[in-house]
Design an enzyme around this catalytic site. Structure first.
Site, short mmCIF file in Angstrom:
data_model
loop_
_atom_site.label_atom_id
_atom_site.label_comp_id
_atom_site.label_asym_id
_atom_site.label_seq_id
_atom_site.Cartn_x
_atom_site.Cartn_y
_atom_site.Cartn_z
N LYS A 140 0.86 -1.18 0.00
CA LYS A 140 0.00 0.00 0.00
C LYS A 140 0.89 1.23 0.00
CE LYS A 140 -3.59 2.35 2.63
NZ LYS A 140 -4.46 2.28 3.82
N LYS A 179 -2.06 -1.56 -3.94
CA LYS A 179 -2.94 -0.40 -3.86
C LYS A 179 -2.13 0.88 -3.88
CE LYS A 179 -5.89 1.88 -0.60
NZ LYS A 179 -6.37 1.94 0.75
C1 PBG Z 1 -7.47 3.15 5.52
C2 PBG Z 1 -7.68 3.13 4.06
C3 PBG Z 1 -7.47 4.15 3.10
C4 PBG Z 1 -7.97 3.65 1.90
C5 PBG Z 1 -8.43 2.37 2.14
N1 PBG Z 1 -8.22 2.06 3.46
C6 PBG Z 1 -6.98 5.52 3.22
C7 PBG Z 1 -5.61 5.85 3.61
O1 PBG Z 1 -4.73 5.01 3.77
O2 PBG Z 1 -5.43 7.05 3.80
C8 PBG Z 1 -8.03 4.40 0.58
C9 PBG Z 1 -9.05 3.93 -0.39
C10 PBG Z 1 -9.38 4.85 -1.49
O3 PBG Z 1 -8.73 5.89 -1.73
O4 PBG Z 1 -10.35 4.54 -2.20
N2 PBG Z 1 -6.19 3.13 5.98
#
Ligand code: PBG
Length: 327
Positions: A196, A249
């Site tokens: 991520k 992601k």
């Molecule tokens: C929570 C999380 C996030 C997203 C999914 N789970 C946000 C982040 O890390 O700030 C982002 C999903 C999206 O942008 O559609 N940690």
């Protein structure tokens, strides 16, 4: 005789039937996971400015939202909760009567066959908006693991089918696996947000989930956009720690990461077609600058072609409708 006399690639493009027969990648509704934002309150259906068509819904409106997706053939939802009260320890995140736990129970009762995946993170529940326990302004990894484990167990207790840890703490998959097992949930899979990235593409999500960090950013825990070897190492560790599904992601700027992961790991790969990717298409389409249907399906196909087995996408419902018309 030139080579092209023998090998004319156009022979297999001459009509729709032959193109379909030789198509390498198929996107179907079975690939989709539909994210839903659940919020406190009664009869809430708030639109999210940068994500046309996506809403924050209260539990009494949740059934309608889930049914609608299910009736379009979508077999799986990913839930995010927005609690009424936030504190520095994110304590509502593992409350048995917290927003997400109640949402899980509601869906279990009303649409029992839909697969429920739940995001395991603290950022929606902490008043500072970071994904873990903070000390002197920094996120403490190991203290956060205890909370993430409690969150995961509370989700599965409420009826979640798959937990998806997204906090990017080291060791989070191992910690959650061992807590689930100790509580007898040996059959509950973990979908790990393994790679991520610290991404600008999450902007609209943070508006939707009200989870923007109040200070600093997430660069001390999420991956640097420039790194792919580091992503492979993150995934390898999650596989070792017991992940059942791995995730890359965002999706669109990281297709090379999906592809590298596909070549290296045998586990199923999920990819998250995130909020900013959705907003960009919506905005351009609303201006009449692009063909929305065509571009959304092209992007979903590219994510699949890169090697993803499943796609978390805000386009799930629309794409399900488009696909049912073409096939
Ligand atoms: C929570 C999380 C996030 C997203 C999914 N789970 C946000 C982040 O890390 O700030 C982002 C999903 C999206 O942008 O559609 N940690």
């Amino acid at each position: 005789m030139a080579a092209y006399h023998k090998h004319r690639m156009r022979r297999l493009r001459n009509n729709a039937a032959i193109r379909k027969m030789t198509r390498e990648t198929l996107v179907t509704v079975d690939d989709f996971i539909y994210p839903i934002f659940v919020t406190y309150g009664k009869d809430v259906q708030d639109s999210i400015e940068a994500m046309p068509g996506i809403f924050r819904v209260s539990i009494d409106n949740l059934n309608k939202e889930v049914r609608n997706a299910y009736d379009l053939g979508i077999q799986s939802v990913l839930l995010f909760g927005i609690p009424e009260a936030k504190d520095s320890f994110g304590s509502d995140s593992y409350n048995p009567n917290g927003i997400i736990q109640l949402a899980i129970k509601e869906i279990r009762n009303t649409t029992p066959n839909i697969l429920i995946i739940t995001d395991v993170c603290m950022c929606e529940y902490t008043d500072h908006g970071h994904c873990g326990i903070t000390e002197n302004g920094a996120v403490n990894n190991d203290k956060t693991l205890d909370i993430l484990s409690k969150i995961a167990v509370s989700h599965v207790e409420a009826g979640s089918d798959i937990v998806a840890p997204s906090a990017m703490m080291d060791g989070q998959v191992a910690a959650i696996r061992s807590s689930l097992d100790q509580n007898g949930y040996v059959d509950s899979p973990i979908m790990a947000y393994s790679a991520k990235y610290a991404s600008g593409f999450y902007g609209p999500f943070r508006e939707a989930a009200m989870s923007a960090p109040s200070y600093g950013d997430r660069q001390t825990y999420q991956l640097d956009k420039a790194n792919i070897r580091e992503a492979m190492e993150e995934i390898r560790l999650d596989v070792e720690e017991g992940a059942d599904i791995i995730m890359v992601k965002p999706a669109l700027s990281y297709l090379d990461v999906i592809s590298a992961a596909r070549n290296r790991f045998a586990l199923p790969i999920a990819s998250y077609n995130v909020s900013g990717e959705y907003s960009m298409i919506k905005a351009a389409a609303q201006n009449g600058w692009i063909d929305e249907r065509r571009i959304a399906l092209e992007i979903l196909t590219s994510i699949k072609r890169a090697g993803a087995d499943m796609i978390i996408t805000y386009y799930a419902k629309e794409a399900a409708q488009w696909l049912s018309k073409t096939n």
